[in-house]
Design a protein around this motif. Structure first.
Motif, PDB file in Angstrom:
ATOM      1  N   UNK A   1       0.850  -1.169   0.000  1.00  0.00           N
ATOM      2  CA  UNK A   1       0.000   0.000   0.000  1.00  0.00           C
ATOM      3  C   UNK A   1       0.896   1.231   0.000  1.00  0.00           C
ATOM      4  N   UNK A   2       0.504   2.248  -0.750  1.00  0.00           N
ATOM      5  CA  UNK A   2       1.267   3.482  -0.811  1.00  0.00           C
ATOM      6  C   UNK A   2       0.347   4.685  -0.730  1.00  0.00           C
ATOM      7  N   UNK A   3       0.894   5.802  -0.260  1.00  0.00           N
ATOM      8  CA  UNK A   3       0.118   7.029  -0.088  1.00  0.00           C
ATOM      9  C   UNK A   3       1.002   8.226  -0.404  1.00  0.00           C
ATOM     10  N   UNK A   4       0.407   9.254  -1.009  1.00  0.00           N
ATOM     11  CA  UNK A   4       1.125  10.499  -1.282  1.00  0.00           C
ATOM     12  C   UNK A   4       0.919  11.449  -0.110  1.00  0.00           C
ATOM     13  N   UNK A   5       1.995  11.918   0.465  1.00  0.00           N
ATOM     14  CA  UNK A   5       1.912  12.809   1.634  1.00  0.00           C
ATOM     15  C   UNK A   5       1.188  14.107   1.281  1.00  0.00           C
ATOM     16  N   UNK A   6       1.515  14.675   0.116  1.00  0.00           N
ATOM     17  CA  UNK A   6       0.909  15.950  -0.280  1.00  0.00           C
ATOM     18  C   UNK A   6      -0.573  15.807  -0.580  1.00  0.00           C
ATOM     19  N   UNK A   7      -1.004  14.627  -0.991  1.00  0.00           N
ATOM     20  CA  UNK A   7      -2.410  14.337  -1.259  1.00  0.00           C
ATOM     21  C   UNK A   7      -2.786  13.093  -0.458  1.00  0.00           C
ATOM     22  N   UNK A   8      -3.119  13.235   0.816  1.00  0.00           N
ATOM     23  CA  UNK A   8      -3.373  12.078   1.677  1.00  0.00           C
ATOM     24  C   UNK A   8      -4.541  11.214   1.222  1.00  0.00           C
ATOM     25  N   UNK A   9      -5.411  11.746   0.375  1.00  0.00           N
ATOM     26  CA  UNK A   9      -6.531  10.932  -0.114  1.00  0.00           C
ATOM     27  C   UNK A   9      -6.103   9.970  -1.219  1.00  0.00           C
ATOM     28  N   UNK A  10      -4.889  10.156  -1.743  1.00  0.00           N
ATOM     29  CA  UNK A  10      -4.399   9.277  -2.806  1.00  0.00           C
ATOM     30  C   UNK A  10      -3.691   8.092  -2.162  1.00  0.00           C
ATOM     31  N   UNK A  11      -4.363   6.969  -2.195  1.00  0.00           N
ATOM     32  CA  UNK A  11      -3.827   5.729  -1.631  1.00  0.00           C
ATOM     33  C   UNK A  11      -3.955   4.658  -2.712  1.00  0.00           C
ATOM     34  N   UNK A  12      -2.913   3.876  -2.872  1.00  0.00           N
ATOM     35  CA  UNK A  12      -2.948   2.813  -3.872  1.00  0.00           C
ATOM     36  C   UNK A  12      -2.209   1.600  -3.341  1.00  0.00           C
ATOM     37  N   UNK A  13      -2.328   0.513  -4.054  1.00  0.00           N
ATOM     38  CA  UNK A  13      -1.585  -0.684  -3.672  1.00  0.00           C
ATOM     39  C   UNK A  13      -1.206  -1.454  -4.930  1.00  0.00           C
ATOM     40  N   UNK A  14      -0.216  -2.287  -4.781  1.00  0.00           N
ATOM     41  CA  UNK A  14       0.233  -3.104  -5.888  1.00  0.00           C
ATOM     42  C   UNK A  14       0.632  -4.478  -5.397  1.00  0.00           C
ATOM     43  N   UNK A  15       0.885  -5.370  -6.327  1.00  0.00           N
ATOM     44  CA  UNK A  15       1.242  -6.735  -5.930  1.00  0.00           C
ATOM     45  C   UNK A  15       2.627  -6.786  -5.293  1.00  0.00           C
ATOM     46  N   UNK A  16       3.462  -5.785  -5.602  1.00  0.00           N
ATOM     47  CA  UNK A  16       4.773  -5.664  -4.963  1.00  0.00           C
ATOM     48  C   UNK A  16       5.123  -4.184  -4.881  1.00  0.00           C
ATOM     49  N   UNK A  17       6.239  -3.887  -4.262  1.00  0.00           N
ATOM     50  CA  UNK A  17       6.596  -2.488  -4.015  1.00  0.00           C
ATOM     51  C   UNK A  17       6.850  -1.723  -5.318  1.00  0.00           C
ATOM     52  N   UNK A  18       7.408  -2.392  -6.322  1.00  0.00           N
ATOM     53  CA  UNK A  18       7.661  -1.718  -7.602  1.00  0.00           C
ATOM     54  C   UNK A  18       6.358  -1.318  -8.279  1.00  0.00           C
ATOM     55  N   UNK A  19       5.378  -2.210  -8.271  1.00  0.00           N
ATOM     56  CA  UNK A  19       4.085  -1.884  -8.867  1.00  0.00           C
ATOM     57  C   UNK A  19       3.401  -0.766  -8.096  1.00  0.00           C
ATOM     58  N   UNK A  43       0.830  21.371  -4.566  1.00  0.00           N
ATOM     59  CA  UNK A  43       1.598  21.218  -3.325  1.00  0.00           C
ATOM     60  C   UNK A  43       3.019  20.730  -3.635  1.00  0.00           C
ATOM     61  N   UNK A  44       3.982  21.373  -3.038  1.00  0.00           N
ATOM     62  CA  UNK A  44       5.365  20.972  -3.239  1.00  0.00           C
ATOM     63  C   UNK A  44       5.842  20.196  -2.026  1.00  0.00           C
ATOM     64  N   UNK A  45       6.601  19.206  -2.280  1.00  0.00           N
ATOM     65  CA  UNK A  45       7.196  18.398  -1.221  1.00  0.00           C
ATOM     66  C   UNK A  45       8.389  17.678  -1.783  1.00  0.00           C
ATOM     67  N   UNK A  46       9.391  17.524  -0.985  1.00  0.00           N
ATOM     68  CA  UNK A  46      10.568  16.809  -1.463  1.00  0.00           C
ATOM     69  C   UNK A  46      11.043  15.807  -0.423  1.00  0.00           C
ATOM     70  N   UNK A  47      10.095  15.247   0.291  1.00  0.00           N
ATOM     71  CA  UNK A  47      10.464  14.246   1.278  1.00  0.00           C
ATOM     72  C   UNK A  47       9.945  12.886   0.828  1.00  0.00           C
ATOM     73  N   UNK A  48      10.633  11.889   1.220  1.00  0.00           N
ATOM     74  CA  UNK A  48      10.229  10.521   0.915  1.00  0.00           C
ATOM     75  C   UNK A  48      10.184   9.746   2.218  1.00  0.00           C
TER      76      UNK A  48
END
Length: 63
Positions: A1-19, A43-48
Motif C-alpha cells: 500500500x502506498x500514499x502520497x503525503x501531499x495528497x493524503x486521499x491518494x492511496x494505492x496498492x500493488x502486488x509488490x513495491x515496484x508496482x 503542493x510541493x514536497x521533497x520528502x520521501x
C-alpha cells in the motif's frame, strides 16, 4: 500500500513495491494535471517516507 503525503486521499496498492511505486507515480501525474486544469497551486514536497512490511512467522499474545 502506498500514499502520497501531499495528497493524503491518494492511496494505492500493488502486488509488490515496484508496482505500488508505479501506481503512485501515475496517481501523482493525474493529480498534477487536475490541479493545473483547475488553476490550483500544486503542493510541493521533497520528502520521501517509505515504510516496508515485516513478515513475522509466529506471533504470540501475552496473557
Amino acid at each position: 500500500m502506498g500514499q502520497l503525503i501531499e495528497w493524503p486521499d491518494v492511496i494505492t496498492e500493488g502486488k509488490d513495491i515496484e508496482e505500488c511505486r508505479a501506481m503512485l507515480r501515475d496517481a501523482l501525474n493525474e493529480m498534477v494535471l487536475a490541479y493545473q486544469m483547475q488553476n490550483q497551486e500544486i503542493p510541493l514536497g521533497n520528502s520521501l517516507i517509505e515504510q516496508l512490511p515485516v513478515e513475522i512467522d509466529d506471533v504470540c499474545q501475552a496473557a
